[in-house]
Scaffold this active site. Sequence first.
Site, PDB file in Angstrom:
ATOM      1  CG  ASP A  84      -0.248  -0.132   2.540  1.00  0.00           C
ATOM      2  OD1 ASP A  84       0.977   0.102   2.604  1.00  0.00           O
ATOM      3  OD2 ASP A  84      -0.925  -0.489   3.527  1.00  0.00           O
ATOM      4  N   GLY A  85       2.157   1.142   0.081  1.00  0.00           N
ATOM      5  CA  GLY A  85       3.025   2.314   0.043  1.00  0.00           C
ATOM      6  C   GLY A  85       3.044   3.116   1.322  1.00  0.00           C
TER       7      GLY A  85
ATOM      8  CG  ASP B  82      16.486  -3.841  -2.839  1.00  0.00           C
ATOM      9  OD1 ASP B  82      17.026  -4.949  -2.711  1.00  0.00           O
ATOM     10  OD2 ASP B  82      15.493  -3.493  -2.169  1.00  0.00           O
TER      11      ASP B  82
END
Length: 520
Positions: free
Chosen positions: A134-135, A269
């Site tokens: 959902d960020g 990352d």
Amino acid sequence: MKLNINDKFTKELPADPVLENRRRQVEKSCFSYVTPKKTAQPEMLHVSPEMLANLGLSEEDSKSEAFLKVFTGNEVLPNTTPYAMCYGGYQFGNWAGQLGDGRAINLCEVTHNNKNRALQLKGSGETPYSRTADGLAVLRSSIREYLCSEAMFHLGVPTTRALSLALSGDQVLRDVLYNGNPEYEKGAIVCRAAESFLRFGNYQIFAARQDHKTLKTLVDYTIKYHFSHLGNPSKDTYLAFFNEVTQRTLDMIIHWQRVGFVHGVMNTDNMSILGLTIDYGPYGWLEGFDFGWTPNTTDRQHKRYRFGNQPNMGLWNLLQLANALYPLIEDVPTLEAILNTYQTHFEAESLKMMRSKLGLLEEVDSDLALIQDLEDVLHLTETDMTIFFRLLANFNAEKADEGFNVISEAFYTPDTISEAIKNRWEQWFENYAERLKLETISSSERKENMNGVNPKYVLRNYMAQLAIDDADKGDYKLIDELFQLLKQPYAEQPEYEKWFAKRPEWARIKVGCSMLSCSS
């Protein structure tokens, strides 16, 4: 509130032509434009005075409605275009393909006093890279990131920093233990700052897709603005660039080992191209000295990112970066030579670092054996790393037989220490005392030197958890107390002596204190 906006990333690098904010594969683009999600009832909880000054802002600015709105994502600064970066990465050794800023949105770049900083909101809504998430972020993880990034800076560890910590006013659903029992938690947003948030994965995604044109564009941009001293783009410049990234990564990890910090998720990352500690997720601080410890529940089985393996993981990640840069260089022997220097330099720098922790200025051949013996005996019984090295500065070489008593407060279960283990300690202190006789500085100078590299205070997991527990009840005072404490980690600070203590027994098994998940 006035900021000196100096955006370069969005003006000089290729943008995703699709403006729709939906999950997708983003090709031949370094970023996607995206607007932060408006929140229900934002509330600013804490602001770093130092970072305010670094951006040219005042305390008065931080109390304004404009500051609250901008740094909770409810208002976009004029003449700026927020964005999320595209990158890939290896996660736990496996290529994961496109990842990207799934819950981070870059607001802008700000220049003040000839320093440029990118500002980024973490937890401000979904992006094209959010995949199934959902960020958003919760207060629990946001407090940990806000406090730890600032604490690391004051410890002298290369790191991203934090400007502000705010409540969103929204409830966020999270399964903290990954056991199928999600619960709603308070949503929060951290504004973090760094010269750049570029990571190894930004380059890997283009190499993996054989998009060498965009790869070269991004590398040239990186050198132009972050490694300009290396000169104009060329094969030699690319090699020099990789060499410097290697050295910066090594330096960062040496600092981690020095203070007992375990990142917990060293995927490519999460590796900064500038050698900064980035992405404070399931990190932890060593309580008992243990090369095999990892704070990450996801890593519990294989312990890939355990404390003692962080240097090896740094090298492995650099190898993956070398593979990504290879299309621009096409010189395997030189790339391999640079990677080989990582190993030799790490051994030399690690020895230098451990000498400093022991207060040794002279270089003596037997030091390596002395250090290895110490690490062996530290593993024999649970011994608090931070407290041990801080107390060791009080050791008097003329009274070698008192060494065990000097550091006894560092033991978690002193009553269980066998006579054999005590004898090992006493033998080590005899050897250490003999070694100290070769030094030319006074004991007081040695103590001062040791206290300058061995912190008295670090952000132990239980400390952060206490602040989180209070914050969940609406009490934010402990956030500020820890923030102030961690500004001077090497100072005695007698008013905060209660934090110079071993982890409480209750914290051994409490969620958030012993192991952490990536659920944030």
